[in-house]
Design an enzyme around this catalytic site. Structure first.
Site, PDB file in Angstrom:
ATOM      1  N   SER A 132      13.251  61.852  21.648  1.00  0.00           N
ATOM      2  CA  SER A 132      12.771  60.558  21.180  1.00  0.00           C
ATOM      3  C   SER A 132      13.893  59.852  20.419  1.00  0.00           C
ATOM      4  CB  SER A 132      11.504  60.754  20.337  1.00  0.00           C
ATOM      5  OG  SER A 132      10.813  59.551  20.179  1.00  0.00           O
ATOM      6  N   ASP A 169       4.434  57.946  29.118  1.00  0.00           N
ATOM      7  CA  ASP A 169       4.864  57.893  27.721  1.00  0.00           C
ATOM      8  C   ASP A 169       4.631  56.495  27.142  1.00  0.00           C
ATOM      9  OD1 ASP A 169       6.246  58.037  25.269  1.00  0.00           O
ATOM     10  OD2 ASP A 169       7.709  59.428  26.096  1.00  0.00           O
ATOM     11  N   HIS A 199       4.384  61.176  25.939  1.00  0.00           N
ATOM     12  CA  HIS A 199       5.468  61.456  25.002  1.00  0.00           C
ATOM     13  C   HIS A 199       5.505  62.913  24.557  1.00  0.00           C
ATOM     14  CE1 HIS A 199       8.605  59.865  22.414  1.00  0.00           C
ATOM     15  NE2 HIS A 199       8.078  60.481  21.364  1.00  0.00           N
TER      16      HIS A 199
END
Length: 686
Positions: A538, A623, A658
């Site tokens: 991320s 995501d 995610h």
């Protein structure tokens, strides 16, 4: 590495993007459309390429998966906690990938009542996540929420725990966060914008009614804020929290009067953060008010909540970050951070006792656990280090006696913590700042510069990356790897200023800190550029993108999970989930000074023709935090730019978001892919 086919090459369709007379040509902007069959086809081709190129590691991946799984106690369960007449337990059964939530009334010897068996709920779903679960005050109903896509868009339902019937109430396309009022009939929940997924509304639902009848209680107009709803530990108040990354505001309502009006606690003031805890007739406020950068603790009567009534209990300290508190009838417990380490401080309200829990290691994590009862002398907390499995401990604050309720079991009979060394060292950053690194490795290891080393970091949002234990990590350590965490600026590892010095126009400190930590482990002969690997996910994936542009010669391989790498395009598009709420972290690129600064480090925009390390990049089609097209575009552009014959893989989970795959053991398969990538580069075959 074995090569069997040519890598996919994405079609080039130039798109011109211009801001402040700066023209960017994005050849792969077309990948932003997940509804386009050509996009799906390209992602599938990348997946096929990855599978073919790593076919020779498939057996090893299975071996790693089984090895990591074999260390995990499959029929495991949590330490029970007692709340409102029931003991609550989360447990797993052998061969099943999802948790079972259960309770027992009054005694642990009572008959078990299964609340939710997630294995049954997940049946037939490629992805499943049980979100917020909330039991009604009278113990007869349970709110629960489910996400079957991975985009963090939930459906809320209600289960009658006496009949096991799922009620007709169905609240769709929401955040999954919900709480009960004290009437056992009214539910408050948060909902999000359909496009940006910003949590912007609090609504009220009465059992037996339809979603379209729900009453809007609060709407947050400012698109840099999001909202949530919670209930106080005292069960007296419902609280709406409105927050940006640097400002908070609460509204409260007596939970006995759900049709009443929420009252402002203290109006927002930019840069002022506060959180509230209620006990008896008072609120305890953790805040950075009056430039208390590392936070202080204040108190006020529940009838006078504005900040002019707040009285200081624990003052601000330059060298101690006050992270959280736990309130008990006779004790106040503070979670502090100093010198980069967690501390738990216990103080009696009458002033007769004050002490810190003793922790011997320098590479540990300690935290308060589930403490739902005010009227107790027992503090429940957790502890682990890089060589010590996680423990849950009950500590008697009066007698100072402790009972280890559970230590994570590492099965297989192979693990002995005495076979490993853990240490903390300090690298010197470019500007002279000392940056801590936590390391763990086999005691047999020699510092000869030839050891493979995996260096991990995050470095954003003030999220501290504490040293922790991992049974899966043993699969690397036992094959000669060193594992290290760089506690770089951008987290709050060394206090609030550590965060401030790694955000906005100081963001580059995050990147240079990591590079300097990399140089340090090389200089100290832990490893060498031929054996150094870096990993981040991320915002940590952004870190990976920058370091390979700026210092690719230091690394043999990179793992980038759901990487945030197309900073400019994302931050200039306020329709993308989370963008507007990120301005206080990265800056608003609609302001020229922030645009120019972000432009200077944005990984996608600063790719150059050079040698890049071997890379494994993973993402999820659904995501909602880092859209799949960021890593997809990044990989497409890197394929053209990289000048050496290093491998570059894009692995897209077409069913996940995610957080990656759902299910307890599916995540191990993803980890086996990452480990096999590293071990293959090191020519370690088993």
């Amino acid at each position: 590495m074995i090569k069997t086919r040519t890598a996919p090459v994405a079609k080039v369709i130039p798109t011109t993007l211009e801001k402040f007379n700066d023209v960017r040509i994005d050849d792969y902007f077309w990948l932003n459309d997940r509804e386009n069959p050509e996009v799906i086809d390209y992602l599938n081709k990348e997946n096929e390429y990855y599978q073919e190129m790593t076919a020779h590691t498939q057996d090893f991946q299975k071996e790693l998966y089984e090895e990591m799984k074999s260390r995990i106690k499959e029929d495991d369960e949590s330490v029970p906690y007692f709340y409102n007449d029931y003991y609550y337990i989360t447990r797993f059964e052998i061969g099943k990938g999802y948790p079972i939530y259960a309770r027992k009334k009054g005694s642990l010897s009572a008959k078990e009542e299964i609340l939710f068996d997630c294995n049954e709920l997940a049946e037939g779903q490629p992805y499943f996540k049980l979100g917020g679960m909330s039991i009604s005050p009278d113990n007869t109903m349970a709110i629960f929420s489910t996400d079957v896509i991975g985009r963090r868009i939930y459906t809320i339902q209600v289960k009658n725990l006496e009949t096991n019937e799922i009620l007709s109430d169905k609240i769709e396309n929401v955040t999954g966060s919900a709480v009960w009022a004290n009437d056992n009939h009214t539910i408050f929940y948060s909902s999000q914008d359909e496009v940006t997924l910003r949590s912007d509304k609090i609504l009220k639902h009465k059992l037996g009614t339809k979603q379209e009848e729900d009453v809007l209680v609060y709407f947050e107009k400012d698109d840099t804020y999001s909202v949530d709803i919670a209930k106080s530990k005292s069960r007296k108040y419902l609280a709406i929290e409105c927050g940006s990354s640097i400002t908070t505001e609460y509204r409260i309502l007596n939970a006995d009067t759900p049709d009443g009006k929420f009252k402002m606690f203290q109006k927002r003031k930019r840069g002022v953060e506060y959180s509230i805890n209620h006990y008896k007739d008072s609120f305890y406020i953790l805040t950075n008010k009056d430039d208390a950068e590392n936070f202080k603790l204040m108190k006020t009567h529940e009838g006078a909540t504005t900040s002019d009534n707040w009285v200081e209990l624990i003052g601000h300290r330059e060298d101690v970050l006050l992270e959280d508190i736990e309130l008990f009838a006779n004790y106040l417990v503070l979670e502090e951070r100093t010198g980069g380490l967690n501390k738990i401080r216990i103080m009696s309200w009458d002033g007769t006792e004050e002490y810190y829990l003793p922790f011997g290691s320098e590479t540990y994590t300690a935290y308060t656990s589930t403490n739902v009862d005010f009227e107790t002398e027992i503090l429940r907390y957790g502890y682990q280090s890089m060589t010590t499995p996680a423990s849950i401990i009950d500590f008697n604050m009066r007698t100072q006696e402790k009972e280890v309720l559970k230590e994570q079991q590492v099965l297989g009979g192979q693990f002995d913590k005495n076979n490993y060394t853990e240490e903390r060292v300090w690298a010197t950053a470019t500007d002279g700042t000392k940056v801590p690194i936590s390391l763990v490795y086999s005691k047999e290891l020699k510092k000869d510069g030839q050891n493979p080393l995996l260096l991990y970091a995050y470095g954003s949002y003030g999220h501290s990356m504490d040293a922790h234990f991992s049974s899966t990590r043993l699969s690397l350590l036992d094959r000669g790897f060193i594992y290290a965490i760089a506690h770089i600026r951008g987290g709050e590892d060394l206090g609030r200023q550590w965060y401030e010095d790694g955000k906005l126009l100081s963001k580059k400190n995050t990147f240079t800190d990591f590079i300097d930590c990399s140089k340090y482990v090389i200089e100290q002969n832990y490893t060498s550029p031929a054996h150094l690997y870096a990993e981040g996910g991320s915002a940590g994936g952004l870190l990976m993108g920058v370091i390979i542009n700026e210092a690719s010669e230091l690394y043999n391989g990179i793992i980038a999970q759901v990487p945030f790498v197309d900073v400019m395009t994302t931050m200039l598009d306020d329709t993308i989930p989370l963008t507007t709420g990120e301005y206080d972290e990265w800056g608003n690129p609609n302001v020229k000074k922030y645009y120019n600064y972000m432009r200077s480090y944005s990984p996608y925009d600063n790719i150059k023709e050079q040698r890049y390390p071997h890379m494994y990049v993973s993402t999820g089609l659904h995501d909602s935090q880092v859209q799949y097209w960021e890593p997809a575009k990044w990989v497409a552009k890197l394929r053209i730019a990289k000048k050496e014959d290093t491998v570059l893989y894009l692995d897209t989970n077409m069913d996940a978001g995610h957080g990656g795959a759902s299910g307890r053991f599916e995540a191990l398969k993803e980890l086996a892919k990452e480990f096999s990538f590293l071990l293959d580069l090191e020519k370690i075959k088993h």
